[in-house]
Design a protein around this motif. Sequence first.
Motif, PDB file in Angstrom:
ATOM      1  N   LYS A  17       0.887  -1.131   0.127  1.00 43.38           N
ATOM      2  CA  LYS A  17       0.227  -0.142  -0.092  1.00 43.38           C
ATOM      3  C   LYS A  17       0.841   1.274  -0.019  1.00 43.38           C
ATOM      4  O   LYS A  17       0.560   2.226  -0.513  1.00 43.38           O
ATOM      5  CB  LYS A  17      -0.994  -0.040   1.196  1.00 43.38           C
ATOM      6  N   TYR A  20       1.703   3.286  -3.233  1.00 41.79           N
ATOM      7  CA  TYR A  20       0.783   4.335  -4.054  1.00 41.79           C
ATOM      8  C   TYR A  20       0.900   5.952  -3.448  1.00 41.79           C
ATOM      9  O   TYR A  20       0.068   6.788  -3.700  1.00 41.79           O
ATOM     10  CB  TYR A  20      -0.789   3.853  -3.504  1.00 41.79           C
ATOM     11  N   ARG A  24       3.041   8.309  -9.573  1.00 42.83           N
ATOM     12  CA  ARG A  24       2.244   7.388  -9.964  1.00 42.83           C
ATOM     13  C   ARG A  24       3.129   6.512 -11.230  1.00 42.83           C
ATOM     14  O   ARG A  24       3.162   5.242 -11.157  1.00 42.83           O
ATOM     15  CB  ARG A  24       1.160   7.923 -11.076  1.00 42.83           C
ATOM     16  N   ARG A  27       5.391   3.357  -9.176  1.00 43.72           N
ATOM     17  CA  ARG A  27       4.912   2.591  -8.403  1.00 43.72           C
ATOM     18  C   ARG A  27       5.436   1.011  -8.403  1.00 43.72           C
ATOM     19  O   ARG A  27       5.877   0.455  -7.372  1.00 43.72           O
ATOM     20  CB  ARG A  27       3.515   2.461  -8.622  1.00 43.72           C
ATOM     21  N   TRP A  60       4.117  -6.598 -12.132  1.00 39.33           N
ATOM     22  CA  TRP A  60       4.083  -5.431 -13.181  1.00 39.33           C
ATOM     23  C   TRP A  60       2.849  -5.945 -13.926  1.00 39.33           C
ATOM     24  O   TRP A  60       2.463  -5.428 -15.209  1.00 39.33           O
ATOM     25  CB  TRP A  60       5.242  -5.879 -14.153  1.00 39.33           C
ATOM     26  N   CYS A  62      -0.418  -5.368 -14.125  1.00 41.94           N
ATOM     27  CA  CYS A  62      -1.320  -4.230 -14.318  1.00 41.94           C
ATOM     28  C   CYS A  62      -0.806  -2.747 -14.660  1.00 41.94           C
ATOM     29  O   CYS A  62      -1.308  -1.815 -14.810  1.00 41.94           O
ATOM     30  CB  CYS A  62      -2.204  -3.826 -13.179  1.00 41.94           C
ATOM     31  N   ARG A  64       2.851  -0.363 -14.824  1.00 42.63           N
ATOM     32  CA  ARG A  64       3.849   0.303 -14.122  1.00 42.63           C
ATOM     33  C   ARG A  64       3.031   1.222 -12.851  1.00 42.63           C
ATOM     34  O   ARG A  64       3.666   1.395 -11.840  1.00 42.63           O
ATOM     35  CB  ARG A  64       4.559   1.230 -14.678  1.00 42.63           C
ATOM     36  N   GLU A  65       1.881   1.746 -13.211  1.00 42.54           N
ATOM     37  CA  GLU A  65       1.193   2.864 -12.256  1.00 42.54           C
ATOM     38  C   GLU A  65       0.332   2.048 -11.198  1.00 42.54           C
ATOM     39  O   GLU A  65      -0.189   2.549 -10.107  1.00 42.54           O
ATOM     40  CB  GLU A  65       0.351   3.561 -13.257  1.00 42.54           C
ATOM     41  N   LYS A  66      -0.041   0.773 -11.609  1.00 42.10           N
ATOM     42  CA  LYS A  66      -1.094   0.077 -10.693  1.00 42.10           C
ATOM     43  C   LYS A  66      -0.587  -1.271 -10.073  1.00 42.10           C
ATOM     44  O   LYS A  66      -1.009  -2.161 -10.451  1.00 42.10           O
ATOM     45  CB  LYS A  66      -2.366  -0.043 -11.251  1.00 42.10           C
ATOM     46  N   PRO A  67       0.456  -1.465  -9.185  1.00 41.48           N
ATOM     47  CA  PRO A  67       0.773  -2.702  -8.834  1.00 41.48           C
ATOM     48  C   PRO A  67      -0.267  -3.127  -7.728  1.00 41.48           C
ATOM     49  O   PRO A  67      -1.216  -2.276  -7.305  1.00 41.48           O
ATOM     50  CB  PRO A  67       2.141  -2.423  -8.208  1.00 41.48           C
ATOM     51  N   PRO A  68      -0.285  -4.673  -7.229  1.00 42.68           N
ATOM     52  CA  PRO A  68      -1.120  -4.603  -6.401  1.00 42.68           C
ATOM     53  C   PRO A  68      -1.081  -4.525  -5.032  1.00 42.68           C
ATOM     54  O   PRO A  68      -0.056  -3.794  -4.607  1.00 42.68           O
ATOM     55  CB  PRO A  68      -1.039  -6.267  -6.373  1.00 42.68           C
ATOM     56  N   ARG A  69      -2.138  -4.369  -4.260  1.00 42.18           N
ATOM     57  CA  ARG A  69      -2.007  -3.698  -2.938  1.00 42.18           C
ATOM     58  C   ARG A  69      -1.419  -4.567  -1.996  1.00 42.18           C
ATOM     59  O   ARG A  69      -0.798  -4.040  -0.955  1.00 42.18           O
ATOM     60  CB  ARG A  69      -3.608  -3.394  -2.514  1.00 42.18           C
TER      61      ARG A  69
END
Length: 92
Positions: A17, A20, A24, A27, A60, A62, A64-69
Amino acid sequence: MSESGGMVKSVHVIPLKRVYFGRRMNRADRAIRLVRKYVARHFKDAEKIILDPELNKYIWSCGREKPPRRVVVEIRFNKNEKEARVFLKRVK
């Protein structure tokens, strides 16, 4: 944690987490560094930390901007070689 000889196996849920809170575009890079930092903190004797390519692909997946939580990993620490290997345990 299970031990056999010089090998220690353990399953950890690593929260990502914190990645985030910054920019962006970096991440996923920071998530990889955070996993390495987490393993180094929990296995202080580890001189070498090796991440499994499947774990890298999952972080990777999703972009570069939205890795898993969070990520569930299995860490295998070899006491004799002072090496920690990090494997993806399961995908939620």
